[in-house]
Design an enzyme around this catalytic site. Structure first.
Site, short mmCIF file in Angstrom:
data_model
loop_
_atom_site.label_atom_id
_atom_site.label_comp_id
_atom_site.label_asym_id
_atom_site.label_seq_id
_atom_site.Cartn_x
_atom_site.Cartn_y
_atom_site.Cartn_z
N GLU A 101 -57.23 19.40 30.80
CA GLU A 101 -58.10 20.58 30.73
C GLU A 101 -58.91 20.79 32.00
O GLU A 101 -60.13 21.00 31.98
CB GLU A 101 -59.02 20.49 29.50
CG GLU A 101 -58.22 20.42 28.20
CD GLU A 101 -59.07 20.42 26.94
OE1 GLU A 101 -60.25 20.06 27.02
OE2 GLU A 101 -58.53 20.79 25.89
N ASP A 103 -55.06 18.31 18.49
CA ASP A 103 -56.48 18.36 18.81
C ASP A 103 -57.32 18.62 17.57
O ASP A 103 -57.79 19.74 17.38
CB ASP A 103 -56.71 19.47 19.85
CG ASP A 103 -58.10 19.42 20.43
OD1 ASP A 103 -58.82 18.45 20.17
OD2 ASP A 103 -58.47 20.37 21.15
N GLU A 123 -65.62 20.66 14.97
CA GLU A 123 -65.17 21.71 15.89
C GLU A 123 -64.19 22.70 15.25
O GLU A 123 -64.38 23.91 15.33
CB GLU A 123 -64.54 21.07 17.13
CG GLU A 123 -63.99 22.08 18.10
CD GLU A 123 -63.35 21.44 19.33
OE1 GLU A 123 -63.40 20.21 19.45
OE2 GLU A 123 -62.81 22.19 20.15
O1 GCW Z 1 -60.50 20.20 21.75
C1 GCW Z 1 -60.99 20.11 22.97
C2 GCW Z 1 -62.34 20.68 22.91
C3 GCW Z 1 -63.05 20.49 24.19
C4 GCW Z 1 -63.09 19.02 24.47
C5 GCW Z 1 -61.67 18.47 24.52
C6 GCW Z 1 -61.63 16.98 24.73
C7 GCW Z 1 -64.80 17.86 25.65
O2 GCW Z 1 -62.25 22.03 22.57
O3 GCW Z 1 -64.33 21.03 24.07
O4 GCW Z 1 -63.74 18.76 25.67
O5 GCW Z 1 -61.05 18.76 23.30
O6 GCW Z 1 -61.51 16.27 23.72
O7 GCW Z 1 -61.71 16.53 25.83
#
Ligand code: GCW
Length: 842
Positions: free
Chosen positions: A312, A391, A419
């Protein structure tokens, strides 16, 4: 007489009914009812003296906690002494107790592992001067603290302490939480307010909430926490910042909680003055070594570092042509002399994948990245693996990587903060979900059961350490999570990290009693809401392995079925006119199923042997595909959404029956939360069901989808000022349209044509977070309700997330009555309306 009665009545009002903020969570130490308190007479069962051996901070905390707990629950003041003279509660490490009372615990009376404890009562005898002795012995100072909390929990639950002989050692040594907190005080994916750690780039002036939090963590046996976002700000490693870390570590140390830092892999270059961050560059090696030495000089008990690399947008070793092992080992070697651990996140994937290539699959990423590196990591490196391959979705299979790594340490990462699970606005108890993963047998060693819990604890392949990490993200709100019910997730995480063999039922039952008291009706209701809540949430969001179906490119909260499609994020479900699901078999799909060990791979390879709950995660099937239950996929999608929404309505009614049995404040806060959730579950139900109806063209066998008796769309009302607009994505509003107001005030008028009588009138409107519009409802010219839309949901748009409802009960309606809704915009909020619903009043 009257006054006397009042006085007696006042004295009888149980303490329970006072407003409670939730701040003490499950550590309220509410006064025990008389019958229960009677189980702990002093001094014969519950001695009145506490003998504290050892001066270590966690042992001092244990003593204070004991005094506090007994004062709260039994209204008694324990006398505290520091040398063993006779009877009493004796707290200390096993070694300290042995030294102080050698004849009580002669050498050879067994050992206690690190962080473990032993609660043992000795009947009145000469050693106790005729009084009983209750020892709380720890394998180390943390164990003393954990044993003390265990003893207090027993008392809070009314359990007997007369013949104690209970030894416990944690299932694994790493029981940590992570925090995604930014140094400015904001929290990535936090729903309980601002950071308890940071504000304006520094540690908060007042760190008392950190210490309160340390207490909560210690009560569960959690022994470490990272304190900044994995999307790390490189400034945490700057010398100027060090004093801030020192302060936070000081606040947590008395609770036996080590702090750890999330680091940025680019630091050697971005803040270290080097020209590269190549982990094999000698300058970079020295940078990490010096950095670790410097930090450990200030915080000698630092737990270590956490790293998110190559994910990311975070830089990682791929940028300089190195492997994850190269990267991990260089940092780990810098930490090693200090006993530090390095958590290298397995959440490595490409978020710019080409969705048109049917072989591409984000689920494959972790295993693809780490499989060939197994055995190449140093022994203080832990690959930190999210429970599922995508995720934190509402349902995923266990990550195959748990079963792949044999010669590498690993930990599981679970997400306590919700989340993708309703963000503290929906009650979703995650322990049953976590347990499903922890208990899943990866068939990783022939002839053995190899559940994920054993693999991550390092037991299956004889690793030195392992365990569980939960992304907690609590905030400054008094409820910690923005929802009292969500506290159960932190509690459950901690209990599972200590002992993953506890059942969900046992965990929630403890939590409910500790949090809301032992009224059987309260306990039964709360337990049943919590235990069914994950399935309920799955039912009204994305069942059958579809994943959550939320807005994955936006707030991760509202409904947006196609947000996952046709983009690089790789959370695709590929719904089209004929079918739905992602084909991940080896034979005809991406091959993801083949990343599991053979027995598991075989199960997921075919539609026939894939469990229904994960069918669409592993296979693309026609809507008419029959599930094991005999139902078609499409009918299941419809039915589950109605079941889910109905279940939340039941939660609301069940909770209402607890009025007067739970303190007023938490009663009304939980009620408001559940009512909100009930409203949102209808938005989800209708949105998802209509999406699939439109896509498949197959009607709901029960005739519900697209047919809403009593519902009148705002776009069909007589509008003055209001304009009809399309909503994006369309499933976010009933009939795919809403009305909004561009002037100072607008009205929507509905003419009632039903029979006379009292009705419940529901107004579905939109409450975005950048304004506070007013609404007024008049029936036949009479004002029946007015309110201001001030909720703060995470959206500025008219969409499913801002969809809100107002229920006006028992409105008298006569044929021909005009129902007029006036919307008065404020700020950027345009007083949007979706529909009204008129239902018989109960
Ligand atoms: O799912 C994603 C989240 C991000 C997060 C990432 C991760 C901290 O939306 O906000 O970043 O996972 O776990 O690194």
């Amino acid at each position: 007489m009257f006054r006397k009665v009042c006085l007696v009545a006042l004295l009888l009002v149980p303490a329970l009914l006072h407003a409670e903020s939730g701040l003490d969570a499950w550590l309220r130490y509410a006064p025990l009812k008389q019958g229960v308190a009677g189980r702990y007479p002093s001094p014969n069962v519950m001695p009145g003296i506490v003998v504290t051996l050892g001066t270590e901070a966690p042992i001092q905390s244990a003593r204070e906690e004991l005094v506090r707990g007994i004062r709260g629950m039994l209204n008694r003041e324990l006398r505290t002494v520091s040398s063993f003279e006779g009877g009493g509660i004796v707290i200390g490490t096993l070694a300290q107790i042995r030294a102080a009372a050698p004849d009580l615990l002669p050498a050879g009376t067994g050992n206690i592992g690190a962080d473990g404890f032993w609660l043992k009562t000795f009947k009145p005898g000469p050693r106790g001067n005729g009084l009983p002795i209750l020892i709380v012995a720890g394998g180390n100072d943390r164990g003393v603290l954990y044993g003390t909390f265990a003893l207090l929990r027993k008392i809070a639950l009314g359990e007997s302490i007369t013949d104690l002989d209970q030894k416990e050692t944690p299932y694994s040594s790493i029981r940590w939480v992570n925090h995604w907190e930014n140094l400015d005080g904001s929290i990535e994916r936090g729903y309980g307010g601002r950071s308890i750690f940071w504000e304006n780039g520094k540690a908060r002036e007042d760190l008392s909430r950190v210490s309160d939090y340390g207490r909560l963590l210690a009560s569960l046996g959690i022994n470490g926490t990272s304190i900044n976002n994995v999307n790390a700000d490189a400034r945490v490693l700057s010398p100027e910042f060090l004093p801030q870390i020192v302060r936070v570590a000081e606040a947590l140390r008395p609770w036996g909680v080590k702090v750890a830092l999330s680091v940025d892999f680019g630091s050697p270059r971005s803040v270290g003055g080097l020209t590269t961050f190549d982990p094999l560059d000698p300058g970079v090696i020295t940078y990490w070594k010096n950095k670790a030495d410097e930090i450990y000089r200030a915080v000698p008990d630092l737990g270590g570092f956490v790293l998110k690399a190559d994910s990311e947008g975070r830089v990682g070793p791929s940028a300089v042509g190195r492997t994850h092992a190269d990267a991990a080992n260089v940092v780990a070697r810098a930490l090693k002399p200090h006993g530090g651990f390095f958590f290298y996140r397995g959440f490595v994937y490409d978020n710019r994948m080409d969705w048109r290539n049917p072989k591409n699959d984000r689920a494959r990423a972790a295993d693809d990245n780490f499989r060939s590196l197994d055995g190449k990591f140093d022994d203080n490196v832990f690959i930190q693996i999210k429970n599922g391959p995508i995720d934190f979705q509402v349902r995923e299979p266990a990550s195959p990587l748990f079963g792949t790594l044999e010669k590498t340490n690993q930990v599981i990462e679970l997400q306590i903060t919700q989340e993708y699970m309703g963000q503290g606005r929906h009650t979703v108890f995650l322990v049953p979900m976590w347990k499903e993963v922890l208990d899943f047998d990866m068939r990783a060693r022939p002839g053995m059961t190899t559940p994920v819990k054993a693999l991550v604890a390092g037991k299956t392949f004889g690793r030195t350490a392992g365990g569980m990490i939960g992304v907690s993200n609590v905030g400054l709100d008094e409820s910690w999570f923005g929802n009292h019910m969500s506290q159960a997730n932190l509690y459950g995480f901690g209990r599972l990290a200590w002992n993953p063999n506890l059942s969900s039922k046992q965990i929630v039952d403890e939590w409910t009693r500790l949090t809301f008291g032992d009224d059987p009706k309260v306990v039964e209701t709360v337990n049943s809401i919590q235990l069914s809540s994950w399935r309920t949430y799955e039912n009204y969001t994305g069942p059958l392995g579809l994943q959550t179906l939320t807005d994955i490119v936006g707030n991760h909260y509202g409904l947006a079925v196609e947000a996952s499609e046709r983009n690089g994020w790789g959370q695709w479900h590929f719904a089209d006119a004929k079918g739905v699901g992602m084909e991940r078999s080896v034979a005809t799909g991406t091959g993801f199923a083949g990343q599991y060990r053979p027995e598991v791979a075989k199960m997921y390879e075919s539609v026939a042997s894939t469990p229904d709950d994960l069918l669409l995660f592993f296979h693309h099937v026609p809507y008419t595909q029959k599930l094991k239950s005999g139902k078609t996929v499409i009918q299941f999608i419809y039915d589950s959404h109605y079941e889910g929404a109905d279940a939340v309505v039941k939660y609301v009614n069940d909770w209402k029956a607890l009025k007067g049995r739970v303190d007023d404040r938490r009663y009304s806060e939980v009620l408001a939360q559940l009512e909100y959730q009930a409203g949102q579950s209808i938005v989800w139900r209708d949105g998802v069901a209509n999406y699939f109806f439109k896509m498949s063209g197959i009607a709901d066998a029960k005739g519900r989808v697209g047919n809403y008796p009593g519902r009148f769309e705002a776009e069909s009302a007589t509008l003055t000022g209001y304009a009809v607009r399309d909503v994006a994505p369309p499933e976010g509003a009933s009939g795919e349209k809403a009305v909004d107001c561009a002037s100072a005030s607008c009205t929507a008028m509905f003419k009632y044509s039903g029979e006379s009588g009292r009705r419940n009138l529901t107004v579905r409107y939109f409450d975005v977070n950048n304004g506070a519009a007013k609404f007024r409802v008049k029936v036949a010219g009479q004002l029946v309700e007015e309110w201001t839309a001030t909720d703060r949901v995470p959206t500025r748009r008219i969409d499913s997330a801002s969809s809100a409802r107002r229920i006006i009960e028992g409105v008298m309606l006569r044929p021909g009555d005009e129902i007029q809704i006036e919307g008065i915009p404020e700020g950027s909020e345009t007083a949007g309306l979706d529909y009204i619903e008129i239902q018989p009043a109960n």
